[in-house]
Design an enzyme around this catalytic site. Structure first.
Site, PDB file in Angstrom:
ATOM      1  N   LYS A  65     -12.002   2.523   9.221  1.00  0.00           N
ATOM      2  CA  LYS A  65     -10.958   1.685   8.573  1.00  0.00           C
ATOM      3  C   LYS A  65     -10.588   0.555   9.688  1.00  0.00           C
ATOM      4  O   LYS A  65     -10.239  -0.637   9.147  1.00  0.00           O
ATOM      5  CB  LYS A  65      -9.643   2.294   8.224  1.00  0.00           C
ATOM      6  CG  LYS A  65      -9.874   3.180   7.108  1.00  0.00           C
ATOM      7  CD  LYS A  65      -8.406   3.843   6.764  1.00  0.00           C
ATOM      8  CE  LYS A  65      -8.717   4.896   5.511  1.00  0.00           C
ATOM      9  NZ  LYS A  65      -7.231   5.438   5.027  1.00  0.00           N
ATOM     10  N   ASP A 101      -2.729   1.154   1.166  1.00  0.00           N
ATOM     11  CA  ASP A 101      -1.870   2.155   1.397  1.00  0.00           C
ATOM     12  C   ASP A 101      -0.452   2.052   1.087  1.00  0.00           C
ATOM     13  O   ASP A 101       0.183   2.939   0.395  1.00  0.00           O
ATOM     14  CB  ASP A 101      -1.978   2.705   3.084  1.00  0.00           C
ATOM     15  CG  ASP A 101      -3.308   3.585   3.551  1.00  0.00           C
ATOM     16  OD1 ASP A 101      -3.828   3.824   2.599  1.00  0.00           O
ATOM     17  OD2 ASP A 101      -3.240   3.553   4.427  1.00  0.00           O
TER      18      ASP A 101
END
Ligand code: ATR
Length: 278
Positions: A65, A101
């Site tokens: 990520k 997220d």
């Protein structure tokens, strides 16, 4: 015809292909979702390969990520703030990275409890890892929240709060302090790995002090009903499950890629059955 994918290591057990197939079916678009298992030593080469394919976008998961960022042509504000990307879209300006997220979490919580943020609320956020950072950033964007962050390593909670800057009234507390003060929270969010399968019988913090009606959220989705949520339910809490967040994050990524707006809600039960292996 759309083509999406997931880059990570390992990716074999990912639920993303299943979720995105459901979203394609719901919106009536044709497409496929491929898995790209990239070994760390071949990351450079394989990301270049992926970018040469006819992909519309791809998700990025552990452990890439952060590593993906220099390979992109731009990132949006949420990815910039968190220093992490989990969704990439091909655009006329090149490959752009996003982080879903925080927004995914908040949307799924608001879908379940539409009135939750209508008045000032006290929030307890348990954990200070990658998932906690995204959720924390999204939370403090809500004007009417006061957030306490509790973590085993309190210095990590302090660092996370300091990183975001801004004039929010967040503070770091120990897990013991949070446990004592639990009756004062309206929303408790569990983001640590404690309670995750195969350690189903563990829990980050006892909930004996919470008040009835507290919204208790656990982002762990295996098992669906964690020990933490079981105790919360016994105490009369209102529950929010990890798989709701997971689904909403996928919906958000799908929106970024296609500009279509599928609904998470009709898939929840089916997804829960899948997670339980029924
Ligand atoms: P992620 O990016 O998936 O959130 P992470 O960065 O490894 O994962 O963060 C895991 C979180 O779970 C952290 O808040 C961690 O606490 P520390 O910062 O003190 O390490 C928490 N955690 C993991 N195992 C734990 C345990 N046995 N007891 C308490 N907290 C734990």
């Amino acid at each position: 015809m759309y083509t999406f994918g997931l880059a990570g290591f390992p990716v074999g057990h990912s639920l993303s292909p299943w979720i995105h197939e459901q979203l394609m079916e719901q919106t009536g678009v044709e497409g496929e979702y491929q898995l790209f298992e990239i070994t760390p030593e071949n990351f450079d080469e394989q990301i270049d390969q992926i970018k040469k394919q006819q992909l519309d976008g791809f998700n990025v998961t552990v452990p890439y990520k952060e590593k993906i960022i220099p390979y992109l042509d731009g990132i949006d504000a949420s990815a910039e703030q968190l220093g992490a990307v989990n969704t990439v879209k091909r655009t006329s300006d090149g490959w752009i990275g996003y982080n879903t997220d925080g927004t995914g979490f908040l949307h799924s919580l608001q879908a379940r409890f539409p009135d939750l943020f209508h008045q000032k609320i006290n929030v307890l956020l348990l954990g200070s890892g990658g998932a906690a950072r995204g959720i924390f950033a999204a939370l403090i964007d809500q004007a009417e929240v006061k957030v306490d962050v509790a973590n085993r390593t309190v210095s990590r909670a302090e660092a996370m709060i300091a990183e975001t800057g801004g004039d929010h009234a967040a503070r770091a507390v120990t897990i013991e302090e949070a446990e004592q003060a639990a009756g004062g929270y309206d929303l408790i969010i569990q983001t640590t790995t404690v309670g995750m399968s195969p350690n189903d019988d563990t829990s980050i913090m006892p909930l004996q002090n919470i008040k009835e009606g507290t919204v208790v959220s656990d982002i762990v989705y295996r098992p669906v009903m964690t020990n933490f949520l079981k105790e919360a339910e016994q105490k009369g809490a209102r529950l929010h499950f990890g798989h709701e967040m997971l689904l909403q994050q996928a919906v958000y990524a799908f929106q970024i890629w296609t500009d279509l707006h599928p609904e998470a809600h009709p898939l929840l039960e089916k997804f829960e059955r899948k997670l339980k292996g029924e």
